[in-house]
Design a protein around this motif. Structure first.
Motif, PDB file in Angstrom:
ATOM      1  N   PHE A  88       9.483  -3.419   4.920  1.00 26.38           N
ATOM      2  CA  PHE A  88       9.075  -2.254   4.299  1.00 26.38           C
ATOM      3  C   PHE A  88       8.718  -1.158   5.471  1.00 26.38           C
ATOM      4  CE2 PHE A  88       5.408  -4.871   4.611  1.00 26.38           C
ATOM      5  CZ  PHE A  88       4.351  -4.042   4.849  1.00 26.38           C
ATOM      6  N   SER A 104      11.144   1.095   6.755  1.00 27.85           N
ATOM      7  CA  SER A 104      11.398   2.321   5.962  1.00 27.85           C
ATOM      8  C   SER A 104      10.397   3.129   6.191  1.00 27.85           C
ATOM      9  CB  SER A 104      11.436   1.811   4.751  1.00 27.85           C
ATOM     10  OG  SER A 104      11.439   3.032   3.672  1.00 27.85           O
ATOM     11  N   ALA A 105       9.173   2.706   6.367  1.00 27.28           N
ATOM     12  CA  ALA A 105       7.791   3.425   5.949  1.00 27.28           C
ATOM     13  C   ALA A 105       7.625   4.257   7.513  1.00 27.28           C
ATOM     14  CB  ALA A 105       6.699   2.686   5.465  1.00 27.28           C
ATOM     15  N   ASN A 144       4.697   6.589  -0.038  1.00 26.30           N
ATOM     16  CA  ASN A 144       3.689   6.509   1.085  1.00 26.30           C
ATOM     17  C   ASN A 144       2.956   7.868   1.429  1.00 26.30           C
ATOM     18  OD1 ASN A 144       3.557   3.605   1.725  1.00 26.30           O
ATOM     19  ND2 ASN A 144       5.442   3.918   3.045  1.00 26.30           N
ATOM     20  N   THR A 181      12.766   9.459   1.541  1.00 21.28           N
ATOM     21  CA  THR A 181      11.856   9.015   2.345  1.00 21.28           C
ATOM     22  C   THR A 181      11.972   9.497   3.713  1.00 21.28           C
ATOM     23  OG1 THR A 181      13.541   6.957   3.127  1.00 21.28           O
ATOM     24  CG2 THR A 181      12.224   6.657   1.219  1.00 21.28           C
TER      25      THR A 181
END
Lengths: 453, 303
Positions: free
Chosen positions: B106, B109-110, B139, B205
């Motif tokens: 994660f 991606s973040a 986020n 994202t």
């Protein structure tokens, strides 16, 4: 095919129907014959004697065969009706439903009091009103964990117990007031929620269910066996009752009745407790509906749908799961401390697995994720059980030693089976989207993933 | 010199992934150029998806380094020092290097801004199309809602950012032609639309690198063509580089700038589409024969 010929009325296939009845009769004979028709009894010399009960057997056989015949002719033989669209309330009704329901809850104790007087109304407000509201609140709390985040939790009652014991022990030991201990009990319960959350993060489905079940039992066994701390099976009695911001509900000079110039009556406290649990339950509903529309709520639902996709989108699934456990546990903690304050006495008996199962049944029957479903299921299950106590007239039919409450579990099971057959996704299975561009369309339950951990 | 040599965005070096005794990827090195569409191709079971899972953090590679650049090219000089340090990120000036093999899925991606899609579509079926795109913006929205506290209390800051995120979702829905179906559950969409939605969700994202695992699988020729347009626009309009696994050669040869060919976990060819197409090793791998038999087989097929 000529179109102007009148459509033939659906005729009944008699040979098939009769064949079916004969087969039913044969199967029923094979099963019921030995089980119902024959019975062994011991005589005076302890010998087994075979007796027959043919009239009873024949009666049951006739019921089965005729019943199936009638079903064949009148129900199954008819052409299938076109399926109706799922029941959807018009938006105007939906908009006023919630305020109407909340208003009803607010006037309930007052109107019962006026109708039945202080003596007669205590049962209705306490056994029905407060009891049902506690379960609604617990159902809404568990709904966050099971319905939204999809984490099957069979040990939810553990947090309820943590809340109840937190209040009982802290209030008795340190003399803190209910209003200080209520948030504290919630914090302690959510802390235990996180403790439970950590080891089960990697588990899913059945495995998660087993570990949470074990957790619930561990908490109960600690409460039983740590006698110095919790006084074990004996439980804790004399738990301080909540006050109205310092005004106690007793017959003393500074009590509620004296302060407001009323004649003392225990109903005052009951009504106060009713409004207290109503406020707590409404807080739960408010926070849940708010959270659903916040990113955390969407992440819970996304987690239920597909955990791997969540991680690919940068969502930290660890903290997301832990917040679900903690939030759900917090509301159980609130409810637990209310429970202890209302009863004045708690013991591990109140926090058995059966309680967890009842709360989970309310969530599942209501439809996972649906607040309205939980309300309907809690009213039906808890209120229904209470109503069974009232059914004295059944004694006239079945004899004086007939006790309808003995049949609770049977009816409970039958209701479960019925719901799972006709509405496998619960009473309210559609999902309300949390955001929309043009119009809010309910999502059919068949698309929504069920909580499998 | 090509862009993937002069302006690398992602550098995969000596990547090895073993599952017990099975070597799924064997000492694989390649680079992805900034602004390129890079295709990773190879026969079934060559290890392409394993490479994806290593890059996006779903697998921790047995050996090797996967480095991603944010910002200036000059930061690549810091790579040895970044590797020596224990951290996941090495920043200097406004630029930074991310060592993806050290990061859980994660965070890739973040923070490193690498988005991905899946071979078998993984949409949130029971949520609406719009909600799918909002979950992808989790986020930034979480930050705006003050980790839900400000959001529950109804502060206006959150409402503003939610509005902005809905606008961004609308932009992508427009782009993939699903604006009219925004409020329908994602599971109700036809297959091709689900594929496009998954790409849009990944793009929400704000990635610098988009990894697509067989985006054209199961699409009809017209949908493949639309996909090409979409991917080109992602590259030029959004400035996102694309790494894709694909079997559909019409997509690969049409849109990619750079092709890397894998066979049995080893790189057998690396270059522009036309170079790769002409490489006898690639032809041999796809035909399933040894290199020296290629001419024979080709003659046989031609006759």
């Amino acid at each position: 095919m000529s179109h102007d010929a009148p459509a033939a009325a659906p005729s009944i296939d008699w040979s098939r129907t009769l064949k079916d009845a004969v087969i039913t009769g044969l199967i029923a004979t094979a099963i019921l014959g030995p089980f119902i028709g024959l019975v062994t009894v011991q005589d005076m010399e302890h010998r087994l004697i075979l007796q027959t009960r043919w009239p009873l057997f024949l009666a049951l056989l006739a019921i089965l065969v005729v019943g199936r015949l009638l079903l064949q002719i009148f129900v199954w033989g008819r052409p299938a009706k076109p399926k109706r669209a799922p029941l959807a309330l018009p938006p105007s009704v939906e908009r006023i439903a919630a305020p109407f329901f909340i208003g009803l809850l607010f006037v309930f104790p007052i109107s019962v009091l006026f109708a039945l007087g202080p003596q007669g109304s205590i049962k209705w407000i306490d056994n029905y009103g407060i009891q049902i509201l506690i379960y609604i609140m617990l159902g809404w709390g568990l709904n966050i964990v099971v319905g939204l985040a999809g984490l099957l939790d069979l040990g939810y009652v553990a947090f309820y117990a943590v809340g109840a014991y937190s209040y009982a022990l802290l209030a008795k030991t340190f003399g803190l007031s209910f209003w200080v201990l209520l948030p504290l009990a919630g914090i302690l319960a959510s802390f235990w929620g996180i403790i439970l959350g950590f080891p089960v993060l990697r588990l899913r489905g059945d495995y998660l269910a087993i570990v949470t079940l074990a957790f619930g039992e561990i908490i109960r066994l600690i409460l039983i066996n740590w006698v110095d701390f919790t006084s074990g099976y004996a439980g804790i009695s004399g738990i301080p009752r909540p006050t109205l911001f310092g005004i106690p509900f007793n017959a003393s000079d500074n009590g509620f009745a004296a302060t407001f110039g009323l004649e003392f009556s225990p109903i005052h406290r009951t009504i106060f407790l009713y409004y207290l649990i109503l406020a707590l339950a409404l807080l739960t509903a408010f926070v849940t509906t708010k959270l659903r529309r916040l990113p955390i709520g969407r992440a819970w639902e996304a987690l239920r749908e597909d955990e791997i996709a969540c991680r690919s989108l940068g969502i930290n699934t660890t903290t997301t799961k832990l917040t679900a456990f903690a939030t759900g546990a917090m509301f159980a903690g609130f409810a637990g401390s209310f429970f202890a304050a209302r009863q004045g006495f708690i013991s591990p008996e109140s926090f058995t697995f059966m309680e967890s199962a009842n709360i989970l049944a309310i969530v599942v029957l209501g439809g996972m994720g649906s607040l309205w479903g939980v309300v309907i299921a809690a009213v039906a299950l808890v209120g229904g059980f209470e109503l069974m106590r009232e059914m004295d007239f059944l004694k006239l039919i079945f004899g004086t030693d007939f006790d309808p409450t003995q049949y609770r579990t049977l009816l409970f099971g039958a209701a479960m089976v019925g719901i799972m057959l006709w509405k496998p996704r619960g009473l309210i299975s559609t999902r309300e989207p949390t955001a929309f561009l043009k119009e809010r369309k309910a999502v059919s339950g068949s698309l929504v993933t069920e909580g499998h951990g | 010199m090509s862009r993937w040599q002069t302006q690398p965005l992602l550098e995969v070096e000596h990547l090895t992934m073993r599952f017990g005794g099975l070597v799924a990827i064997n000492d694989l090195s390649f680079t992805v150029g900034q602004g390129d569409i890079t295709a990773l191709i190879g026969p079934n079971g060559a290890g392409k998806t394993t490479v994806f899972n290593c890059i996006t953090g779903f697998y921790k590679p047995t050996e090797g380094r996967i480095a991603l650049r944010h910002g200036e090219q000059s930061i690549w000089q810091e790579l040895p020092r970044a590797t020596q340090a224990s951290g996941r990120k090495w920043a200097k000036g406004g630029s930074s290097l991310w060592l993806l093999e050290r990061m859980p899925d994660f965070e890739v991606s973040a923070h490193a801004k690498v988005a991905r899609t899946f071979q078998n579509i993984r949409l949130f079926q029971g949520m609406t199309v719009l909600e799918n795109l909002l979950v992808a913006q989790h986020n930034p929205l979480m930050l705006a809602s003050g980790w839900s506290v400000l959001g529950i209390l109804g502060f206006s800051g959150y409402k503003k950012s939610e509005k902005a995120s809905i606008e961004k979702a609308t932009y992508w829905l427009d782009k993939i032609g699903l604006i009219d179906r925004a409020d329908d559950p994602a599971g109700d969409l036809p297959y091709g639309a689900q594929r496009r939605l998954e790409i849009a969700r990944a793009m929400c994202t704000d990635p610098v690198l988009l990894c697509l695992d067989e985006p054209a699988a199961g699409l009809n020729p017209r949908e493949s063509l639309e996909l090409n347009t979409l991917l080109r626009s992602i590259r030029t309009d959004e400035g996102t580089s694309v790494l894709l696994i694909e079997h559909d050669m019409s997509v690969v040869m049409e849109i990619s700038d750079h092709v890397v060919v894998l066979d049995y976990g080893t790189k057998i060819s690396d270059g522009s589409p036309s170079e790769v197409k002409a490489d006898p090793k690639v032809i041999a791998a796809y035909l399933g024969v040894e290199d020296d038999e290629v001419e024979e087989i080709e003659a046989e097929v031609a006759s």
